[in-house]
Design a protein around this motif. Structure first.
Motif, mmCIF file in Angstrom:
data_model
loop_
_atom_site.group_PDB
_atom_site.id
_atom_site.type_symbol
_atom_site.label_atom_id
_atom_site.label_comp_id
_atom_site.label_asym_id
_atom_site.label_seq_id
_atom_site.Cartn_x
_atom_site.Cartn_y
_atom_site.Cartn_z
ATOM 1 N N ILE A 1 0.841 -1.201 0.000
ATOM 2 C CA ILE A 1 0.000 0.000 0.000
ATOM 3 C C ILE A 1 0.874 1.249 0.000
ATOM 4 O O ILE A 1 0.628 2.207 -0.713
ATOM 5 C CB ILE A 1 -0.943 -0.011 1.218
ATOM 6 C CG1 ILE A 1 -2.006 -1.088 1.019
ATOM 7 C CG2 ILE A 1 -1.587 1.343 1.438
ATOM 8 C CD1 ILE A 1 -2.796 -1.410 2.261
ATOM 9 N N LYS A 2 1.955 1.180 0.793
ATOM 10 C CA LYS A 2 2.864 2.312 0.872
ATOM 11 C C LYS A 2 3.582 2.507 -0.470
ATOM 12 O O LYS A 2 3.747 3.620 -0.948
ATOM 13 C CB LYS A 2 3.875 2.060 1.989
ATOM 14 C CG LYS A 2 4.516 3.314 2.524
ATOM 15 C CD LYS A 2 5.399 2.986 3.717
ATOM 16 C CE LYS A 2 6.499 4.019 3.841
ATOM 17 N NZ LYS A 2 7.614 3.552 4.644
ATOM 18 N N ARG A 3 3.976 1.377 -1.069
ATOM 19 C CA ARG A 3 4.712 1.442 -2.325
ATOM 20 C C ARG A 3 3.834 2.014 -3.438
ATOM 21 O O ARG A 3 4.284 2.777 -4.276
ATOM 22 C CB ARG A 3 5.210 0.047 -2.707
ATOM 23 C CG ARG A 3 6.341 0.073 -3.702
ATOM 24 C CD ARG A 3 6.700 -1.316 -4.161
ATOM 25 N NE ARG A 3 5.560 -1.975 -4.791
ATOM 26 C CZ ARG A 3 5.611 -3.203 -5.291
ATOM 27 N NH1 ARG A 3 6.722 -3.910 -5.213
ATOM 28 N NH2 ARG A 3 4.559 -3.737 -5.849
ATOM 29 N N TYR B 1 -7.578 3.608 2.995
ATOM 30 C CA TYR B 1 -9.037 3.452 3.033
ATOM 31 C C TYR B 1 -9.639 3.156 1.676
ATOM 32 O O TYR B 1 -10.809 2.846 1.565
ATOM 33 C CB TYR B 1 -9.681 4.709 3.629
ATOM 34 C CG TYR B 1 -9.197 4.962 5.009
ATOM 35 C CD1 TYR B 1 -9.658 4.180 6.070
ATOM 36 C CD2 TYR B 1 -8.231 5.933 5.258
ATOM 37 C CE1 TYR B 1 -9.183 4.385 7.344
ATOM 38 C CE2 TYR B 1 -7.751 6.130 6.536
ATOM 39 C CZ TYR B 1 -8.240 5.360 7.575
ATOM 40 O OH TYR B 1 -7.762 5.557 8.828
ATOM 41 N N SER B 2 -8.836 3.337 0.642
ATOM 42 C CA SER B 2 -9.373 3.032 -0.681
ATOM 43 C C SER B 2 -8.378 2.161 -1.422
ATOM 44 O O SER B 2 -7.823 2.551 -2.431
ATOM 45 C CB SER B 2 -9.659 4.318 -1.446
ATOM 46 O OG SER B 2 -8.498 5.140 -1.392
ATOM 47 N N ILE B 3 -8.168 1.002 -0.872
ATOM 48 C CA ILE B 3 -7.187 0.095 -1.456
ATOM 49 C C ILE B 3 -7.639 -0.326 -2.858
ATOM 50 O O ILE B 3 -8.751 -0.837 -3.013
ATOM 51 C CB ILE B 3 -7.030 -1.167 -0.595
ATOM 52 C CG1 ILE B 3 -6.609 -0.801 0.820
ATOM 53 C CG2 ILE B 3 -6.021 -2.118 -1.214
ATOM 54 C CD1 ILE B 3 -6.580 -1.978 1.757
ATOM 55 N N PRO B 4 -6.806 -0.100 -3.860
ATOM 56 C CA PRO B 4 -7.133 -0.641 -5.175
ATOM 57 C C PRO B 4 -6.888 -2.150 -5.148
ATOM 58 O O PRO B 4 -5.753 -2.606 -5.283
ATOM 59 C CB PRO B 4 -6.158 0.082 -6.105
ATOM 60 C CG PRO B 4 -5.029 0.495 -5.236
ATOM 61 C CD PRO B 4 -5.519 0.568 -3.836
ATOM 62 N N ILE B 5 -7.950 -2.898 -4.949
ATOM 63 C CA ILE B 5 -7.814 -4.302 -4.600
ATOM 64 C C ILE B 5 -7.093 -5.104 -5.692
ATOM 65 O O ILE B 5 -6.324 -6.010 -5.399
ATOM 66 C CB ILE B 5 -9.202 -4.909 -4.250
ATOM 67 C CG1 ILE B 5 -9.016 -6.160 -3.396
ATOM 68 C CG2 ILE B 5 -10.022 -5.193 -5.482
ATOM 69 C CD1 ILE B 5 -8.604 -5.860 -1.987
ATOM 70 N N GLU B 6 -7.282 -4.700 -6.958
ATOM 71 C CA GLU B 6 -6.638 -5.453 -8.039
ATOM 72 C C GLU B 6 -5.127 -5.325 -7.981
ATOM 73 O O GLU B 6 -4.402 -6.309 -7.997
ATOM 74 C CB GLU B 6 -7.144 -4.946 -9.386
ATOM 75 C CG GLU B 6 -8.380 -5.672 -9.849
ATOM 76 C CD GLU B 6 -8.570 -5.483 -11.340
ATOM 77 O OE1 GLU B 6 -9.604 -4.933 -11.718
ATOM 78 O OE2 GLU B 6 -7.665 -5.870 -12.102
ATOM 79 N N ARG B 7 -4.692 -4.079 -7.908
ATOM 80 C CA ARG B 7 -3.247 -3.830 -7.902
ATOM 81 C C ARG B 7 -2.589 -4.485 -6.698
ATOM 82 O O ARG B 7 -1.532 -5.106 -6.788
ATOM 83 C CB ARG B 7 -2.974 -2.320 -7.876
ATOM 84 C CG ARG B 7 -3.143 -1.661 -9.212
ATOM 85 C CD ARG B 7 -2.019 -0.661 -9.532
ATOM 86 N NE ARG B 7 -1.775 0.377 -8.539
ATOM 87 C CZ ARG B 7 -2.452 1.522 -8.487
ATOM 88 N NH1 ARG B 7 -3.424 1.764 -9.324
ATOM 89 N NH2 ARG B 7 -2.136 2.420 -7.594
ATOM 90 N N ILE B 8 -3.227 -4.322 -5.550
ATOM 91 C CA ILE B 8 -2.643 -4.851 -4.323
ATOM 92 C C ILE B 8 -2.611 -6.386 -4.358
ATOM 93 O O ILE B 8 -1.624 -7.015 -3.966
ATOM 94 C CB ILE B 8 -3.426 -4.351 -3.094
ATOM 95 C CG1 ILE B 8 -3.300 -2.834 -2.970
ATOM 96 C CG2 ILE B 8 -2.943 -5.021 -1.824
ATOM 97 C CD1 ILE B 8 -1.890 -2.325 -2.726
#
Lengths: 251, 280
Positions: free
Chosen positions: B33-35, B41-48
């Protein structure tokens, strides 16, 4: 005999942190034994605190190599950190480092004690049995009875050694204690730890963070912007050791 | 053996892998998430999720043990991802009232974990600062034993005293076979045998098998010779403890004599090291 010198002698001879009560007890016992010889008044907790403050100021003035530190609900003499390079040569082992895993686990236990292993694992997201074992061996944590939750899991809490090794007088001095400490949620049933727990868990104060996850996150969200939550600072222990003096030299 | 000479001269660079050590799947997620520089609060679930799976693959390639928790997290991420791909009206509601984003639980967990991770860093700093303080009356820390090394005047005295004690055991035993010949060089070989493989031998035990004063004296001379040649260290664990012998680890240079120590400490200007130096 000056009372300052007597207290200094007691601190010098002690091999653990001496609380103001410990010091007063020693003074009372001597007075009872040597009747009539001295009619000095026994100082109160506040006076002991002031005397120690005076001693510390004298050490500072004279640039002594040692200091009085407020740790583990009491006072203890220790060298000043700048002399560590020399002092360390005397000892078998250099102070051991704590791994990130150990520190994380210790943090969870310190702020949320008493806490069971499954609860720690839920927060850290990894198994912690090995880490718990090594923290026990290093006497940084100890058992705290069993939870009333199903399966009655073993609970853990930090020790006096923990406070000393981290230079803390009590658990309220933990970094961000007001935010992270769970205060007496009673999840495990109160009967287990209320007495033996060195007044670490304040059952009298209402829990600050309880309720839905949502509220929890809202709280977390607001932390940076918000002023310290009301009540957080009243969370101090009831001055039981009188060590709320402000001269702690903890580096 | 057929080795390409070029290979020997220019060995390939050792494989460098820059993989931070993670304290578990939550730690890895925080890192990702940091990278990605995204808001927690709005994690881009695909990328992560992709990043997470890539890291798992990398760990697998490096034969790192992948703890079960990582696999569970990967499954959770994939579930959230798959769920988000469905049109809103087809998403299954697991519990009544739970119509929120399924990332919610994960975010909650991440935030909780992050609080403690940050606190643990602060605790680490406290610990480090405090470890520079030596407590008055700390019985838990063991002092470095004072090894009587080399043959300074003090060590010589201690050793001679011990030898006198041993010799006195043989005072009355006059019965002795004529022709028993002992040589210092034989005894040197014998002592080195006793100490082979880093074994420690008590100075007094060295003479246990002996029957005559002559043998004891010759053996003692052999000990002195070995110490002079710097093949053997004579030391005491603590003051008044039994004297022990130990093979010198590096032949020739291993024994630090008092003079050498003095010279050394003079150069470094650290006189505290004199007695406590653990150099062998």
């Amino acid at each position: 005999m000056k009372i300052e010198s007597i207290i200094e002698a007691l601190l010098f001879a002690a091999s653990k942190a001496m609380s103001a009560e410990d010091l007063i007890k020693a003074l009372e016992q001597t007075k009872a034994r040597e009747k009539g010889s001295k009619d000095e008044a026994i100082p109160t907790v506040e006076e002991v605190s002031a005397i120690i403050k005076g001693l510390q100021e004298a050490y500072d003035r004279e640039q002594r190599s040692f200091q009085i530190l407020e740790v583990n609900h009491g006072y203890r003499l220790g060298t000043r950190p700048e002399f560590a390079p020399w002092v360390e040569t005397l000892y078998q082992e250099k102070p051991t480092k704590l791994s990130p895993a150990a520190l994380e686990t210790l943090a969870v236990i310190a702020y949320r004690q008493p806490i069971s292993r499954p609860e720690i694992e839920a927060i850290r997201g990894v198994a912690v049995d090995g880490v718990i074992q090594s923290l026990m061996e290093r006497k940084l944590i100890k058992g705290a009875g069993r939870s009333n939750l199903p399966g009655r899991p073993q609970l853990y809490q930090t020790t006096g050694d923990f406070l000393e090794q981290f230079g803390l007088s009590n658990l309220d001095e933990l970094p961000d204690a007001h935010e992270l400490r769970r205060v007496g949620s009673g999840a495990h049933g109160g009967d287990l730890f209320e007495k033996k727990n060195e007044s670490d868990v304040d059952l009298a104060n209402p829990p600050l963070f309880q309720g839905s996850d949502e509220a929890d996150i809202q709280t977390a969200l607001n932390i940076e912007a918000s002023v310290p939550l009301s009540g957080a600072n009243e969370n101090q222990e009831g001055g039981s050791d009188g060590s709320q003096g402000s001269f702690s030299e903890t580096a | 053996m057929f080795l390409n000479p070029e290979f020997i001269e220019n060995p390939p660079e050792p494989l460098k892998v820059d993989l931070p050590v993670f304290q578990g799947p939550l730690d890895l997620l925080l890192y990702l998430i940091k990278r990605e520089e995204v808001d927690i609060y709005s994690i881009p679930i695909e990328r992560i999720t992709d990043g997470f799976l890539k890291h798992l693959a990398m760990m697998q390639e490096l034969n790192l043990d992948i703890a079960g928790e990582y696999v569970v997290m990967a499954a959770t991420l994939l579930y959230i991802k798959s769920r988000s791909l469905l049109p809103k009206e087809q998403q299954i509601l697991i519990e009544e009232g739970e119509d929120e984003d399924p990332r919610w639980e994960l975010i909650r967990q991440l935030l909780e974990y992050k609080k403690f991770k940050d606190a643990s860093v602060k605790l680490g700093l406290l610990y480090e600062a405090q470890s520079k303080v030596a407590w008055r009356g700390d019985d838990d820390r063991e002092m470095i034993p004072k090894k009587v090394k080399g043959l300074g005047p003090e060590a010589m005295f201690v050793l001679l005293e011990a030898f006198q004690r041993i010799l006195s055991r043989f005072q009355e035993q006059e019965a002795r076979l004529e022709g028993d010949r002992f040589t210092v060089s034989d005894k040197i070989l014998w002592i080195r045998e006793q100490l082979a493989g880093g074994r420690r031998v008590l100075f007094s035990a060295l003479f246990d098998s002996m029957h005559s004063r002559e043998e004891v004296v010759v053996t003692f001379l052999a000990v002195l010779e070995l110490v002079r040649l710097k093949k053997v260290i004579v030391f005491q664990e603590t003051l008044f403890a039994e004297i022990e012998l130990e093979e010198s680890i590096e032949d020739g240079e291993s024994i630090i004599t008092e003079e050498a120590l003095e010279k050394e400490s003079g150069e470094e200007n650290v006189s505290v090291n004199l007695d406590a130096s653990p150099i062998k």
